[in-house]
Design a protein around this motif. Structure first.
Motif, PDB file in Angstrom:
ATOM      1  N   LEU A   1       0.897  -1.238  -0.096  1.00 30.40           N
ATOM      2  CA  LEU A   1       0.082   0.111   0.193  1.00 30.40           C
ATOM      3  C   LEU A   1       0.880   1.147   0.086  1.00 30.40           C
ATOM      4  O   LEU A   1       1.613   1.265   0.875  1.00 30.40           O
TER       5      LEU A   1
ATOM      6  N   PHE B   1       1.029   5.430  -0.011  1.00 28.58           N
ATOM      7  CA  PHE B   1       0.286   6.874   0.297  1.00 28.58           C
ATOM      8  C   PHE B   1       1.247   7.864   0.587  1.00 28.58           C
ATOM      9  O   PHE B   1       2.490   7.818   0.563  1.00 28.58           O
TER      10      PHE B   1
ATOM     11  N   VAL C   1      -5.596  -3.888   5.929  1.00 28.46           N
ATOM     12  CA  VAL C   1      -5.646  -2.792   5.195  1.00 28.46           C
ATOM     13  C   VAL C   1      -6.688  -1.521   5.819  1.00 28.46           C
ATOM     14  O   VAL C   1      -6.417  -0.285   5.977  1.00 28.46           O
TER      15      VAL C   1
ATOM     16  N   LYS D   1      -5.364   2.003   7.329  1.00 30.05           N
ATOM     17  CA  LYS D   1      -5.532   3.378   6.802  1.00 30.05           C
ATOM     18  C   LYS D   1      -5.954   4.212   7.779  1.00 30.05           C
ATOM     19  O   LYS D   1      -5.482   5.387   7.990  1.00 30.05           O
ATOM     20  N   ARG D   2      -6.969   3.767   8.741  1.00 32.60           N
ATOM     21  CA  ARG D   2      -7.431   4.683   9.622  1.00 32.60           C
ATOM     22  C   ARG D   2      -6.241   4.720  10.837  1.00 32.60           C
ATOM     23  O   ARG D   2      -6.152   5.977  11.392  1.00 32.60           O
TER      24      ARG D   2
ATOM     25  N   ARG E   1      -3.731   7.755   9.329  1.00 30.78           N
ATOM     26  CA  ARG E   1      -4.460   9.056   9.263  1.00 30.78           C
ATOM     27  C   ARG E   1      -4.495   9.468  10.601  1.00 30.78           C
ATOM     28  O   ARG E   1      -4.113  10.761  10.848  1.00 30.78           O
TER      29      ARG E   1
ATOM     30  N   THR F   1      -2.751  10.665   3.144  1.00 26.64           N
ATOM     31  CA  THR F   1      -3.682  10.460   2.228  1.00 26.64           C
ATOM     32  C   THR F   1      -3.392   9.132   1.389  1.00 26.64           C
ATOM     33  O   THR F   1      -2.488   8.887   0.857  1.00 26.64           O
ATOM     34  N   PHE F   2      -4.654   8.424   1.080  1.00 24.23           N
ATOM     35  CA  PHE F   2      -4.606   7.374   0.180  1.00 24.23           C
ATOM     36  C   PHE F   2      -5.285   7.597  -1.336  1.00 24.23           C
ATOM     37  O   PHE F   2      -5.706   6.705  -1.814  1.00 24.23           O
TER      38      PHE F   2
ATOM     39  N   MET G   1      -2.237   0.311  -4.544  1.00 24.06           N
ATOM     40  CA  MET G   1      -2.274  -0.984  -3.692  1.00 24.06           C
ATOM     41  C   MET G   1      -2.124  -2.201  -4.375  1.00 24.06           C
ATOM     42  O   MET G   1      -2.979  -2.846  -5.097  1.00 24.06           O
TER      43      MET G   1
ATOM     44  N   ALA H   1      -4.465   2.910  -4.500  1.00 29.84           N
ATOM     45  CA  ALA H   1      -4.662   2.959  -3.145  1.00 29.84           C
ATOM     46  C   ALA H   1      -5.852   3.502  -2.577  1.00 29.84           C
ATOM     47  O   ALA H   1      -6.219   3.268  -1.305  1.00 29.84           O
ATOM     48  N   ASP H   2      -6.662   3.898  -3.225  1.00 30.52           N
ATOM     49  CA  ASP H   2      -8.219   4.378  -2.852  1.00 30.52           C
ATOM     50  C   ASP H   2      -9.100   3.444  -2.871  1.00 30.52           C
ATOM     51  O   ASP H   2     -10.209   3.712  -2.528  1.00 30.52           O
TER      52      ASP H   2
END
Length: 455
Positions: A145, A147, A231, A235-236, A239, A250-251, A264, A359-360
């Protein structure tokens, strides 16, 4: 992180040991956003199944709903009935950034009759994995991943900038694989690793990617649902850690105009569920027919899957020529210019890397649709195209170049829809149509600069 055979009783013991007072009950929606409720520990134990309206899963990333879309309303009840949410005990973990002892746990969504809500992201992945299990196959995936770290930006009309590191300067050039560039943000990454350790996320290596302020994290290979959960949690976590250090993480697939996009990459391998032997390799170490059929399925169906692998209008700004992102569905050995790369490995580790996904993307849906393409390739015995020996960057575009085109391909591909679930495709496509309509109401700076006084 996954705890095999972890029961509700085990979870209660774990919560007692951690002296947890509050629990964040999380549901990944179709955009990958964490929805849900925060409950006191006593309320969580009493309920064992909270409720939320099913339309929570049917929102755009802006929080709106499709208007009078017939397939959407056939899938989601006009009465906006409740879903019953049940915790998956294997996903219980701490919230490292919380002040008081707080846990978080991912929930599955059920209808009142006890069946899974078929358009929930975890349900879609479970559906595909069930098809694999019925064939006696066990899939393993390893996400990579990417970012960006950026300076905080309160005005969405202004371009993003690289954050200031410990040297007091921000990056203005590219530092791929630079240790010094990573060390600029040591305090942040120490927190990220501490958080991941506390949450037992299976992260592997951290590197600096090509872009200014662009980082990459590799996950250990494992069960697809567990990796999607990792994943989602990661992400959480990133951030939150970035905010603690006065930055954004940011992804977005393409957050900066003059920097590379974020992907990703997804490594996939397949084994016999009974013996554990690789289905991609023959006993003599040669590639098995199933390996080639899997690649053939990716080539055949991935263009129609792009609405899930590249889910936003911004996603297609990454898929352009002369970048690290592929523009076609060619395949090759240890070749990073193709859509599907076969890394050098021992026969028992033979795998395919899907380099198309952004990645989004929602990790549950991206993993589900990749495995769905491979499943169709194997069950239909689809042969791949000849291997690409040189660069594939100048070959023809074979992927959709925008969200509307991707949605047309998704809706037209009945076999892929049958594997993912037709009601899911109806809901998902309607939501993405609505997002595109909302995007089309926005006038960009490019339009004002080049059209205002010239046309």
């Amino acid at each position: 992180m996954i705890r095999q055979n972890f029961t509700y009783s085990d979870m209660d013991v774990w919560l007692n040991d951690k002296r947890v007072t509050e629990i964040e009950c999380l549901v990944p929606d179709l955009t990958g956003v964490a929805r849900g409720k925060i409950l006191p520990r006593t309320k969580f134990t009493e309920e064992r199944g909270m409720r939320m309206p099913e339309a929570v899963l049917g929102m755009t990333v802006t929080g709106n709903y499709p208007a009078e879309d017939a397939p959407y309303t056939r899938a989601i009840s006009v009465t906006d009935r409740d879903m019953v949410l049940k915790a998956d005990p294997s996903t219980i973990t701490m919230v490292p950034w919380a002040v008081d002892p707080t846990a978080q746990v991912i929930h599955d969504c059920f209808f009142g009759d006890g069946t899974l809500v078929d358009f929930a992201p975890r349900s879609v992945l479970r559906r595909v994995l069930k098809l694999y299990a019925e064939q006696g196959w066990r899939a393993s995936v390893g996400p990579e991943l990417e970012f960006y770290l950026t300076a905080q930006n309160m005005d969405p009309n202004l371009p993003l900038k690289s954050p200031i590191g410990r040297s007091g300067r921000s990056e203005t050039s590219r530092h791929i694989y630079s240790i010094d560039a990573v060390n600029e943000f040591d305090p942040l990454f120490e927190d990220i690793y501490d958080y991941c350790d506390l949450m037992q996320l299976d992260v592997d290596t951290l590197i600096h990617e090509t872009g200014a302020g662009q980082m990459g994290i590799d996950f250990l290979h494992g069960d697809p649902l567990a990796m999607a959960d990792n994943v989602f949690f990661f992400k959480r976590t990133v951030r939150e850690a970035a905010l603690k250090h006065g930055m954004y993480a940011t992804f977005m697939a393409k957050p900066m105009a003059n920097e590379p996009g974020s992907a990703m990459h997804l490594h996939q391998s397949l084994a016999d569920a009974r013996t554990g032997a690789s289905l991609f390799s023959l006993p003599d170490g040669a590639a098995a027919p199933a390996f080639y059929h899997y690649i053939g399925g990716l080539q055949r169906y991935m263009p129609a899957a792009m609405a899930l692998a590249a889910p936003y209008v911004n996603s297609y700004r990454r898929i352009v020529r002369h970048t690290d992102a592929p523009v076609n569905v060619q395949w090759g050995r240890d070749n990073r210019t193709v859509g599907f790369r076969v890394p050098e490995s021992a026969p028992h580790d033979r795998r395919v890397e899907n380099r198309v996904i952004g990645a989004d993307a929602n990790p549950y849906l991206a993993i589900a649709v990749t495995l769905a393409c491979g499943y169709l390739g194997m069950t239909e015995r689809i042969e791949p195209s000849p291997i690409t020996e040189g660069s594939a960057r100048e070959r023809d575009f074979e992927l959709p170049q925008g969200l509307p085109e991707a949605l047309r391909l998704l809706r037209a591909e009945d076999k892929l829809g049958a594997v993912l679930g037709e009601r899911f495709v109806d809901v998902y496509a309607a939501i993405k149509d609505q997002e595109h309509l909302e995007f089309m109401t926005v006038i960009s700076p490019w339009e004002r600069e080049h059209l205002l006084l010239h046309v």
